[in-house]
Design a protein around this motif. Structure first.
Motif, PDB file in Angstrom:
ATOM      1  N   ILE A 116      77.108  13.472  18.312  1.00  0.00           N
ATOM      2  CA  ILE A 116      75.960  14.045  19.026  1.00  0.00           C
ATOM      3  C   ILE A 116      76.092  15.560  19.138  1.00  0.00           C
ATOM      4  CG2 ILE A 116      74.788  14.116  21.264  1.00  0.00           C
ATOM      5  CD1 ILE A 116      75.359  11.084  21.472  1.00  0.00           C
ATOM      6  N   GLY A 117      77.290  16.034  19.460  1.00  0.00           N
ATOM      7  CA  GLY A 117      77.498  17.474  19.510  1.00  0.00           C
ATOM      8  C   GLY A 117      77.280  18.137  18.171  1.00  0.00           C
ATOM      9  N   LEU A 118      77.678  17.463  17.098  1.00  0.00           N
ATOM     10  CA  LEU A 118      77.484  18.002  15.756  1.00  0.00           C
ATOM     11  C   LEU A 118      76.001  18.068  15.399  1.00  0.00           C
ATOM     12  CD1 LEU A 118      78.550  19.008  13.047  1.00  0.00           C
ATOM     13  CD2 LEU A 118      78.853  16.612  12.353  1.00  0.00           C
ATOM     14  N   MET A 119      75.253  17.042  15.734  1.00  0.00           N
ATOM     15  CA  MET A 119      73.823  17.046  15.450  1.00  0.00           C
ATOM     16  C   MET A 119      73.134  18.209  16.150  1.00  0.00           C
ATOM     17  SD  MET A 119      73.115  12.916  15.655  1.00  0.00           S
ATOM     18  CE  MET A 119      71.443  12.879  14.987  1.00  0.00           C
ATOM     19  N   LYS A 120      73.527  18.489  17.385  1.00  0.00           N
ATOM     20  CA  LYS A 120      72.961  19.624  18.117  1.00  0.00           C
ATOM     21  C   LYS A 120      73.385  20.947  17.482  1.00  0.00           C
ATOM     22  CE  LYS A 120      72.770  17.162  22.529  1.00  0.00           C
ATOM     23  NZ  LYS A 120      73.325  17.067  23.913  1.00  0.00           N
ATOM     24  N   HIS A 121      74.647  21.025  17.074  1.00  0.00           N
ATOM     25  CA  HIS A 121      75.148  22.256  16.451  1.00  0.00           C
ATOM     26  C   HIS A 121      74.408  22.559  15.152  1.00  0.00           C
ATOM     27  CE1 HIS A 121      77.872  25.302  14.931  1.00  0.00           C
ATOM     28  NE2 HIS A 121      78.079  24.575  13.856  1.00  0.00           N
ATOM     29  N   LEU A 122      74.120  21.541  14.355  1.00  0.00           N
ATOM     30  CA  LEU A 122      73.416  21.753  13.092  1.00  0.00           C
ATOM     31  C   LEU A 122      72.002  22.280  13.330  1.00  0.00           C
ATOM     32  CD1 LEU A 122      74.610  18.555  11.193  1.00  0.00           C
ATOM     33  CD2 LEU A 122      75.449  20.889  10.892  1.00  0.00           C
ATOM     34  N   SER A 123      71.362  21.809  14.386  1.00  0.00           N
ATOM     35  CA  SER A 123      70.042  22.341  14.737  1.00  0.00           C
ATOM     36  C   SER A 123      70.135  23.816  15.093  1.00  0.00           C
ATOM     37  CB  SER A 123      69.447  21.557  15.910  1.00  0.00           C
ATOM     38  OG  SER A 123      69.105  20.243  15.514  1.00  0.00           O
ATOM     39  N   ASP A 124      71.156  24.185  15.867  1.00  0.00           N
ATOM     40  CA  ASP A 124      71.358  25.598  16.215  1.00  0.00           C
ATOM     41  C   ASP A 124      71.658  26.431  14.975  1.00  0.00           C
ATOM     42  OD1 ASP A 124      70.975  25.055  18.897  1.00  0.00           O
ATOM     43  OD2 ASP A 124      73.111  24.817  19.321  1.00  0.00           O
ATOM     44  N   LEU A 125      72.452  25.879  14.084  1.00  0.00           N
ATOM     45  CA  LEU A 125      72.804  26.586  12.855  1.00  0.00           C
ATOM     46  C   LEU A 125      71.559  26.842  12.007  1.00  0.00           C
ATOM     47  CD1 LEU A 125      75.106  27.737  11.136  1.00  0.00           C
ATOM     48  CD2 LEU A 125      75.432  25.442  10.166  1.00  0.00           C
ATOM     49  N   ALA A 126      70.672  25.845  11.913  1.00  0.00           N
ATOM     50  CA  ALA A 126      69.430  26.018  11.158  1.00  0.00           C
ATOM     51  C   ALA A 126      68.581  27.138  11.755  1.00  0.00           C
ATOM     52  CB  ALA A 126      68.651  24.706  11.136  1.00  0.00           C
ATOM     53  N   LYS A 127      68.505  27.176  13.083  1.00  0.00           N
ATOM     54  CA  LYS A 127      67.718  28.222  13.740  1.00  0.00           C
ATOM     55  C   LYS A 127      68.249  29.607  13.419  1.00  0.00           C
ATOM     56  CE  LYS A 127      66.340  25.296  17.632  1.00  0.00           C
ATOM     57  NZ  LYS A 127      66.561  25.022  19.069  1.00  0.00           N
ATOM     58  N   SER A 128      69.575  29.716  13.291  1.00  0.00           N
ATOM     59  CA  SER A 128      70.159  31.016  12.975  1.00  0.00           C
ATOM     60  C   SER A 128      69.787  31.479  11.571  1.00  0.00           C
ATOM     61  CB  SER A 128      71.687  30.961  13.122  1.00  0.00           C
ATOM     62  OG  SER A 128      72.302  30.264  12.048  1.00  0.00           O
ATOM     63  N   PHE A 129      69.326  30.547  10.722  1.00  0.00           N
ATOM     64  CA  PHE A 129      68.849  30.881   9.379  1.00  0.00           C
ATOM     65  C   PHE A 129      67.327  30.979   9.330  1.00  0.00           C
ATOM     66  CE2 PHE A 129      73.114  29.893   8.219  1.00  0.00           C
ATOM     67  CZ  PHE A 129      73.333  30.424   6.959  1.00  0.00           C
TER      68      PHE A 129
END
Length: 263
Positions: A116-129
């Protein structure tokens, strides 16, 4: 400890802080160490030395799962340069979760502690791009919308996945084709959105199992509906290893490390 307690490991990033893969892992490692210790302490069959060994295996699996997925997703983001919003399709069983029977007829879905933490992190990572990540499921489970409402099934990820991206390969019917040439012809047509002819030939001759083929057929159908969308598939099966970045397809197979199992 069979039940919701095993799903209680969550990690949150600052709204403005995007961590490197190693930094992200380092921030959650201690909690995962504690989770793994709790898991092995539940078993009365291990010696102290075996408990330590099992604990280390559980932690290492979470680390490989986390780092491999972040690295592959970063490759997707860097290749697309904010042109299209990406999709990640997660398998469920032995990938992000596992069914654990609580009696002879009833089971609970237990999520791995990093999922679950990873899924949230990937969303944040996408936003940074500069893009918005959509996440869904590509699984052999059925009745996915119902399971997302059930607390002992998939409810923990109900706010992280899109209802429009719930796919099951249960409706994929692949006929028995004994002739290799006919198999190549059949899958060249069915997988045309994913693989070129040479890749299909290699696939047919490789010994991939039925589940790989049904997931690939379903994924090809999805790609035909979303031809310009970068898609990443994550599964404990082998098929993600043959997805082509030339077709804007990315994948992580947990056969290379990170398979989710409990002792």
């Amino acid at each position: 400890m069979i039940g919701s307690e095993r799903n209680n490991v969550h990690f949150h990033e600052s709204e403005h802080e995007i961590l490197s893969p190693e930094e992200f892992w380092a921030k959650q490692e201690q909690s995962i160490q504690e989770w793994a210790l709790n898991i092995v302490q539940d078993s009365e069959y291990y010696s102290e030395e075996e408990r330590i060994e099992q604990q280390n295996k559980l932690v290492e699996s979470e680390k490989k799962f986390t780092l491999n997925i972040i690295e592959e997703f970063k490759a997707l983001l860097e290749k697309n340069k904010s042109e299209e919003n990406p999709i990640i399709l997660w398998d469920v069983d032995e990938t992000i979760a596992k069914n654990v029977f609580v009696d002879k007829s009833e089971f609970n879905t237990i999520f791995r502690p990093s999922a679950i933490g990873l899924m949230k992190h990937l969303s944040d990572l996408a936003k940074s791009f500069g893009v918005t990540l959509e996440q869904g499921l590509l699984t052999s489970r059925g009745k996915l919308e119902e399971q997302l409402q059930e607390t002992n099934r998939l409810a923990p990820i109900s706010e992280l996945v899109s209802i429009d991206l719930l796919y099951s390969d249960r409706d994929v019917d692949i006929p028995y084709i004994p002739n290799e040439a006919k198999q190549i012809e059949y899958f060249s047509e069915k997988l045309s959105e994913l693989l070129d002819h040479e890749s299909v030939v290699a696939l047919v001759r490789s010994g991939y199992v039925q589940g790989d083929f049904t997931k690939l057929v379903k994924l090809s159908q999805i790609k035909s509906e979303k031809p310009n969308t970068p898609i990443m598939a994550i599964d404990d099966m082998l098929y993600p290893t043959i997805l082509s970045r030339d077709k804007n397809m990315f994948g992580v197979s947990l056969r290379k490390g990170g398979y989710f199992s409990l002792p």
